[in-house]
Design an enzyme around this catalytic site. Structure first.
Site, PDB file in Angstrom:
ATOM      1  N   GLY A   1       0.770  -1.242   0.000  1.00  0.00           N
ATOM      2  CA  GLY A   1       0.000   0.000   0.000  1.00  0.00           C
ATOM      3  C   GLY A   1       0.803   1.294   0.000  1.00  0.00           C
TER       4      GLY A   1
ATOM      5  CG  ASP B   1      -1.166   1.564   3.333  1.00  0.00           C
ATOM      6  OD1 ASP B   1      -0.994   1.341   4.541  1.00  0.00           O
ATOM      7  OD2 ASP B   1      -1.636   0.712   2.555  1.00  0.00           O
TER       8      ASP B   1
ATOM      9  CG  ASP C   1      -9.188   0.065   9.982  1.00  0.00           C
ATOM     10  OD1 ASP C   1      -9.872   0.991  10.451  1.00  0.00           O
ATOM     11  OD2 ASP C   1      -9.659  -1.049   9.739  1.00  0.00           O
TER      12      ASP C   1
ATOM     13  CG  PHE D   1     -12.304  -0.533   2.436  1.00  0.00           C
ATOM     14  CD1 PHE D   1     -11.575  -1.082   3.469  1.00  0.00           C
ATOM     15  CD2 PHE D   1     -11.899  -0.767   1.131  1.00  0.00           C
ATOM     16  CE1 PHE D   1     -10.448  -1.860   3.217  1.00  0.00           C
ATOM     17  CE2 PHE D   1     -10.772  -1.543   0.862  1.00  0.00           C
ATOM     18  CZ  PHE D   1     -10.049  -2.091   1.910  1.00  0.00           C
TER      19      PHE D   1
ATOM     20  CG  ASP E   1      -5.352  -3.669  -1.953  1.00  0.00           C
ATOM     21  OD1 ASP E   1      -4.962  -3.175  -0.883  1.00  0.00           O
ATOM     22  OD2 ASP E   1      -5.680  -4.859  -2.066  1.00  0.00           O
TER      23      ASP E   1
HETATM   24  P1  IMP Z   1      -4.774  -2.126  10.538  1.00  0.00           P
HETATM   25  O1  IMP Z   1      -3.856  -3.235  10.953  1.00  0.00           O
HETATM   26  O2  IMP Z   1      -6.197  -2.407  10.916  1.00  0.00           O
HETATM   27  O3  IMP Z   1      -4.330  -0.763  11.036  1.00  0.00           O
HETATM   28  O4  IMP Z   1      -4.795  -2.135   8.957  1.00  0.00           O
HETATM   29  C1  IMP Z   1      -3.765  -1.542   8.254  1.00  0.00           C
HETATM   30  C2  IMP Z   1      -3.629  -2.064   6.847  1.00  0.00           C
HETATM   31  O5  IMP Z   1      -4.876  -2.471   6.291  1.00  0.00           O
HETATM   32  C3  IMP Z   1      -3.125  -0.944   5.948  1.00  0.00           C
HETATM   33  O6  IMP Z   1      -1.720  -0.930   5.915  1.00  0.00           O
HETATM   34  C4  IMP Z   1      -3.771  -1.273   4.621  1.00  0.00           C
HETATM   35  O7  IMP Z   1      -2.934  -2.131   3.872  1.00  0.00           O
HETATM   36  C5  IMP Z   1      -5.042  -1.989   4.976  1.00  0.00           C
HETATM   37  N1  IMP Z   1      -6.200  -1.055   4.950  1.00  0.00           N
HETATM   38  C6  IMP Z   1      -6.839  -0.514   6.016  1.00  0.00           C
HETATM   39  N2  IMP Z   1      -7.841   0.281   5.637  1.00  0.00           N
HETATM   40  C7  IMP Z   1      -7.860   0.248   4.280  1.00  0.00           C
HETATM   41  C8  IMP Z   1      -8.680   0.899   3.276  1.00  0.00           C
HETATM   42  O8  IMP Z   1      -9.622   1.670   3.547  1.00  0.00           O
HETATM   43  N3  IMP Z   1      -8.377   0.603   1.979  1.00  0.00           N
HETATM   44  C9  IMP Z   1      -7.370  -0.226   1.616  1.00  0.00           C
HETATM   45  N4  IMP Z   1      -6.560  -0.836   2.524  1.00  0.00           N
HETATM   46  C10 IMP Z   1      -6.809  -0.610   3.840  1.00  0.00           C
HETATM   47 MG    MG Z   2      -3.405  -3.570   1.962  1.00  0.00          MG
END
Ligand code: IMP
Ligand code: MG
Length: 185
Positions: free
Chosen positions: A52, A108, A111, A160, A167
């Site tokens: 990402g 990137d 979340d 999202f 992606d």
């Molecule tokens: P986390 O571990 O929940 O913080 O998720 C982080 C990873 O999930 C990011 O590095 C992205 O690769 C992916 N991600 C989270 N939200 C989105 C989104 O809205 N679109 C695309 N990829 C996302």
């Molecule tokens: Mg991803």
């Protein structure tokens, strides 16, 4: 022959622009200037989190007016779903050693922060001189309060999104701005 639209940005799965290309460009320049000021005289290593962050890494690295090195890690946390599984897997590890280096992780989007928390622990075990994080996008209200981010591009609403490297099922990374994803996976 199908009548489906052939242009990516005309796909019904790609919705409203949430962050424009122009806003991204301006914000990246500001972040680059701030990092340039903060890391004067220090051996800066940017670590991009694939896939990402590839586009943000390319832009941010050019916005930093300092000698620096880049390396990449690939982690997988979502599979092909739009929800975090909480399970992080290192798919590609770094080539460089971290001892004595000032490391800036380039992410990137944050979340839940689970991916980053895992990465931070993993990287701190390698004895960098310092470890900070720059995330281009942070989804509002989703991370544990102790999630510690030095540099943030934009806070975005809880939808999202795709584009600027992000992606949905490996598609839409080349959309130039951040758009709501309106398809299903
Ligand atoms: P986390 O571990 O929940 O913080 O998720 C982080 C990873 O999930 C990011 O590095 C992205 O690769 C992916 N991600 C989270 N939200 C989105 C989104 O809205 N679109 C695309 N990829 C996302
Ligand atoms: Mg991803």
């Amino acid at each position: 022959m199908s009548d489906a639209p052939q242009k990516l940005t005309e796909s019904p799965d790609v919705g409203d622009v949430l962050v424009s290309e122009d806003d991204i460009r301006k914000r990246v320049a500001e972040l680059g200037a701030q990092i340039t000021a903060d890391y004067q005289g220090r051996p800066l290593l940017l670590i991009g989190v694939l896939k990402g962050a590839f586009m943000f890494m390319a832009d941010l690295s050019r916005a930093i007016d300092l000698p620096l090195e880049v390396d990449f890690m690939a982690v997988s946390s979502y599979g092909n779903s739009t929800k975090s599984s909480g399970i992080v897997r290192i798919v590609k590890d770094l080539d460089l050693e971290l001892d004595g280096r000032d490391v800036l992780v380039v992410e990137d989007i944050l979340d839940t922060g689970l991916t980053l928390n895992y990465l931070r622990k993993n990287l701190l075990n390698r004895n960098p001189a310092s470890l900070e994080v720059c995330a281009m996008f942070v989804r509002e209200g989703r991370q544990a309060p102790e999630t510690d981010l030095k540099y943030i591009g934009f806070e975005i609403p809880p939808t999202f999104v795709v584009g600027y490297g992000l992606d949905a099922g490996e598609q839409y990374r080349n959309v130039r701005e951040i758009r709501a994803f309106e398809g299903s996976l």
